[in-house]
Design a protein around this motif. Structure first.
Motif, short mmCIF file in Angstrom:
data_model
loop_
_atom_site.label_atom_id
_atom_site.label_comp_id
_atom_site.label_asym_id
_atom_site.label_seq_id
_atom_site.Cartn_x
_atom_site.Cartn_y
_atom_site.Cartn_z
N THR A 166 -11.22 3.84 2.00
CA THR A 166 -9.85 4.65 2.48
C THR A 166 -9.96 5.38 3.77
O THR A 166 -9.12 5.68 4.31
CB THR A 166 -9.80 5.83 1.37
OG1 THR A 166 -10.91 6.63 1.20
CG2 THR A 166 -9.70 5.26 -0.11
N GLU A 171 -8.70 5.90 10.80
CA GLU A 171 -7.59 5.62 9.59
C GLU A 171 -7.78 5.96 8.26
O GLU A 171 -8.69 5.90 7.73
CB GLU A 171 -7.33 4.07 10.01
CG GLU A 171 -6.25 3.33 9.01
CD GLU A 171 -6.31 2.01 9.10
OE1 GLU A 171 -5.64 1.31 10.14
OE2 GLU A 171 -6.59 1.27 8.22
N TRP A 172 -6.86 6.91 7.84
CA TRP A 172 -7.19 7.41 6.61
C TRP A 172 -6.05 7.01 5.71
O TRP A 172 -4.69 7.39 5.82
CB TRP A 172 -7.15 9.00 6.95
CG TRP A 172 -7.44 9.80 5.37
CD1 TRP A 172 -7.87 9.19 4.28
CD2 TRP A 172 -7.02 11.12 5.09
NE1 TRP A 172 -7.91 10.22 3.32
CE2 TRP A 172 -7.57 11.42 4.07
CE3 TRP A 172 -6.57 12.17 5.98
CZ2 TRP A 172 -7.25 12.63 3.29
CZ3 TRP A 172 -6.18 13.26 5.51
CH2 TRP A 172 -6.87 13.64 4.16
N ASN A 173 -6.28 6.15 4.51
CA ASN A 173 -5.35 5.93 3.35
C ASN A 173 -5.42 6.85 2.47
O ASN A 173 -6.12 7.01 1.65
CB ASN A 173 -5.82 4.46 2.90
CG ASN A 173 -5.51 3.39 3.81
OD1 ASN A 173 -4.40 2.85 4.02
ND2 ASN A 173 -6.81 3.05 4.51
N SER A 180 -3.03 7.30 0.10
CA SER A 180 -2.94 6.65 -1.03
C SER A 180 -2.42 4.93 -0.75
O SER A 180 -2.76 4.72 0.32
CB SER A 180 -1.42 7.30 -1.57
OG SER A 180 -0.34 6.89 -0.66
N ASN A 181 -1.91 4.38 -1.66
CA ASN A 181 -1.64 2.87 -1.42
C ASN A 181 -0.45 2.70 -0.46
O ASN A 181 -0.34 1.80 0.20
CB ASN A 181 -1.40 2.31 -2.95
CG ASN A 181 -2.47 2.05 -3.69
OD1 ASN A 181 -3.63 1.94 -3.04
ND2 ASN A 181 -2.42 1.81 -4.92
N ASP A 182 0.52 3.84 -0.36
CA ASP A 182 1.53 3.77 0.36
C ASP A 182 1.54 4.55 1.74
O ASP A 182 2.16 4.21 2.57
CB ASP A 182 2.78 4.33 -0.34
CG ASP A 182 3.02 3.23 -1.76
OD1 ASP A 182 2.73 2.32 -1.51
OD2 ASP A 182 3.08 3.99 -2.61
N LYS A 192 -0.61 6.34 5.00
CA LYS A 192 -1.74 6.04 5.95
C LYS A 192 -1.45 6.92 7.07
O LYS A 192 -0.38 6.89 7.79
CB LYS A 192 -1.73 4.76 6.03
CG LYS A 192 -2.96 4.22 7.19
CD LYS A 192 -3.15 2.82 7.33
CE LYS A 192 -2.00 2.10 8.15
NZ LYS A 192 -2.29 0.88 8.31
N THR A 246 -3.33 7.69 11.10
CA THR A 246 -4.21 7.13 11.96
C THR A 246 -4.09 8.08 13.14
O THR A 246 -3.21 8.55 13.64
CB THR A 246 -3.83 5.67 12.36
OG1 THR A 246 -3.53 5.06 11.44
CG2 THR A 246 -4.65 5.09 13.38
N TYR A 302 4.43 4.90 6.11
CA TYR A 302 4.43 4.90 4.54
C TYR A 302 5.13 3.77 4.11
O TYR A 302 6.26 3.09 4.75
CB TYR A 302 5.30 6.18 4.42
CG TYR A 302 5.73 6.43 2.88
CD1 TYR A 302 4.82 6.98 2.17
CD2 TYR A 302 6.82 5.98 2.26
CE1 TYR A 302 4.92 7.05 0.73
CE2 TYR A 302 7.36 6.15 1.05
CZ TYR A 302 6.08 6.69 0.18
OH TYR A 302 6.32 6.85 -1.36
#
Length: 673
Positions: free
Chosen positions: A566, A589-591, A593-595, A597, A599, A671
């Motif tokens: 993530t 880069e930090w996710n 959630s799946n939707d 992100k 950076t 998003y």
């Protein structure tokens, strides 16, 4: 407007015809038209919103770009698929930082005059006691200063300040260097609907108004339709396949990042984020027909295919960025706008006369860029490429490529007195006694062309199992490219160029980064060689081609994976060896959630300094003998090599060196809906 509408209608007709051909031609061969009636599957739609905000050192806000992108695909009956991408952006920087990039950008400028005091930054744009008087075009009539300098009683120096006022300007090159005794002149930097001076269509950019800079996809080329194509694979009776893809698309030939060797079919929009965005985001899609004949395995090969690409779209140059916008590749957009304005309206050129010490007022039609000759949209100006690709029994992937295309970068060809005003006589060329018949050569007045280029090359991928690494190789030889060359009367030459790249990728466990996931290490080394390169020693400096005969650019990427993938820290290093310039770009880069992100990153550049980039600027080219002689033995058009950074030093500095003062920090939010 009528021409634009005709072009749009014609492009739609050609696009429809090509798509029809893609659908119908193979089926007609089988006497069985495809049915597009009932859907074979529902449409898939993905929507992404992104905000990209950049703060630049010494400039403030440099980007507040909001992008909405919609990707869709739909499978139709008979295995046809339609795919597309719609993208629209709005960049608020032109309103939020209007004093740097918008309606209020620029102001009055000071032009360097090393022999005497600097010219005052007041609405006179020029004028010193020993400079030619700043009077309307055609001035200098019976002027005692002109007489003292040995000029004819009537000359063409001077320009009309009502047409070229000292406002809304910057000094050419001040984004990355000081004048330091070289030539320079003012360049308008406001949007073209606010200030039209120097605005030209350089193949899709250079003449944009504020609304087109803010929302660049919404234009007559319908760029908001980023991709729209139909594709299908036809299965032959012998087991071979024919793949057809027609419409607006990207065709990717290269195997490298940042810089291109084979991947030159689509032009590139460098105005979006210079060289630092992914190529997939900044290639300019074109209307093309792509076919692949897939032959499968043979006795010596695992796989084979032959591809033909026909780019039938109207010519489009790579977007180098309009002067006055945040990203101007090589600062070239500013050079072209400044020189276009100099041709149209005249202007003051720093340190031009008296051995390179006195600023000089040139009138209109004496120096600069006269015309931009864009390739006409016709069958003979379309672009055609072919590629044979295979995989050997040992797993070696390779390709052989050939392409004929129009250069996506501008070439400046000297016009040598044809239609120019001789500033020393005030007439068209050297046509009046006692100077009639005196040749004019190496004149700094140009037309812009986009020459045809032919390319052959190839690529290869191989695995080094003992090292756990993958190696990428790519090479190309071009014929027809044009380069600045002060040793030639037309100030350019055609040269063959060889470019290559070797890339090595290796996933490696680095404990201090992650003990559970491999870290990607990727290195690339780009090489360029210019054949028949000309570079000679003149009495005052080097004469010939400013581009390096041989140059290498290296890049190194470290990308880690943390917190179950993530969080991805990344560091990119780049070094231009001959330019002695470098770039360092850390990013995280930090996710969330799946939707969602986030950076966060930075981009820092450094360079060797001004002296390393100085080159012959043709002040000492003696274009107007006998007035411009630097010595009794100097021939007409012979350059003595007096130089500065403008205008040719940018080709020695390269894309990193010309941007070394543009240090950025940025935040991206993305998003997916």
């Amino acid at each position: 407007m009528q021409e634009t509408n005709q072009y749009t209608q014609y492009r739609l007709k050609v696009g429809v015809a090509a798509i029809w051909l893609a659908f119908a031609a193979p089926a007609l061969a089988e006497n069985n038209l495809p049915s597009l009636g009932e859907d074979a599957s529902p449409m898939n739609v993905n929507t992404t919103y992104e905000n990209h905000t950049v703060h630049r050192e010494n400039a403030g806000l440099a980007k507040f770009r909001n992008t909405l992108q919609v990707e869709f695909d739909k499978r139709l009956q008979d295995d046809w698929t339609v795919q597309g991408t719609l993208r629209g952006t709005w960049d608020g920087v032109y309103r939020m930082n209007s004093s740097e990039y918008g309606k209020k950008a620029g102001g009055p400028v000071t032009i360097e005059n090393t022999g005497y005091a600097a010219l005052p930054p007041v609405p006179t744009n020029a004028g010193t006691p020993l400079n030619l008087p700043n009077v309307p075009f055609g001035g200098g009539i019976n002027n005692p200063i002109a007489t003292a300098l040995g000029l004819p009683p009537t000359n063409g120096f001077g320009f009309d300040l009502t047409k070229n006022p000292n406002d809304g300007m910057r000094v050419l090159g001040d984004r990355w260097h000081a004048t330091n005794g070289g030539v320079a002149f003012g360049v308008p930097v406001r949007p073209c609907d606010v200030d039209s001076r120097g605005c030209r269509d350089f193949g899709g950019y250079g003449n944009k108004k504020l609304s087109e800079l803010e929302a660049p996809e919404f234009n007559s080329r319908l760029d908001f339709v980023r991709e729209l194509y139909a594709k299908k694979t036809f299965r032959m009776a012998d087991g071979n396949q024919l793949f057809v893809k027609a419409g607006k698309q990207q065709v990717v030939w290269g195997r490298t990042d940042l810089f291109r060797v084979l991947d030159v079919i689509n032009p590139v929009d460098y105005s979006r984020n210079n060289i630092y965005d992914e190529l997939s985001d900044i290639r300019i899609p074109m209307w093309m027909l792509q076919t692949e004949y897939r032959m499968g395995a043979s006795d010596s090969m695992q796989d084979r295919n032959f591809q033909v690409v026909w780019n039938f779209d109207k010519f489009r140059a790579s977007n180098l960025g309009q002067c006055g916008t945040p990203n101007v590749m090589l600062d070239a957009g500013c050079l072209m706008r400044a020189m276009s304005n100099l041709w149209d309206n005249g202007g003051t050129v720093a340190n031009f006369a008296a051995g390179g010490h006195v600023a000089t007022d040139f009138g209109p039609h004496q120096a600069g860029i006269r015309n931009v000759n864009l390739p006409e949209w016709s069958l003979q100006n379309t672009q055609l490429g072919m590629k044979y690709e295979g995989v050997t029994k040992d797993g070696l992937s390779f390709s052989l490529n050939a392409l004929t295309y129009r250069s996506q970068l501008p070439s400046l060809r000297g016009i040598n007195g044809n239609g120019t005003i001789n500033p020393f006589t005030g007439v068209n060329g050297n046509t009046t006694p006692p100077y009639a018949g005196v040749p004019v050569s190496n004149l700094i007045a140009f037309d812009v062309h986009f020459p045809r280029v032919n390319l052959i090359g190839g690529s290869m991928d191989l695995q080094l199992e003992k090292l756990g690494a993958a190696v990428r190789l790519e090479g190309a030889l071009t014929n027809g490219e044009e380069f600045a060359n002060t040793a030639r009367p037309e100030l350019y030459s055609k040269n063959k160029v060889f470019r290559s790249v070797i890339g090595v990728d290796r996933p490696t466990f680095i404990p201090f980064i992650s003990t559970s996931a491999a870290t990607l290490l990727s290195a690339q080394l780009f090489y360029q060689h210019i054949f028949n390169h000309e570079l000679n020693d003149g009495p005052l400096g080097k004469v010939g081609m400013p581009d390096w005969k041989d140059n290498m650019i290296g890049t190194f990427l470290i990308r880690g994976s943390l917190r179950n993938g993530t969080v991805s820290p990344q560091l990119v290093l780049a070094r231009d060896f001959r330019a002695k310039a470098f770039a360092v770009s850390p990013q995280v880069e930090w996710n969330l959630s799946n939707d969602l992100k986030l950076t966060f990153g930075a981009n820092y550049k450094g360079a060797n300094g001004d002296d390393h980039y100085r080159f012959d600027d043709c002040r000492s080219c003696n274009p107007y003998a006998p007035f411009t002689n630097y010595g009794p033995t100097q021939a007409v058009g012979q350059s003595f090599g007096l130089g500065g950074i403008e205008p040719l030093g940018r080709f020695r500095a390269g894309p990193i060196g010309t941007a070394f003062k543009e240090n950025d920090i940025y935040l991206k939010l993305s998003y997916k809906f």
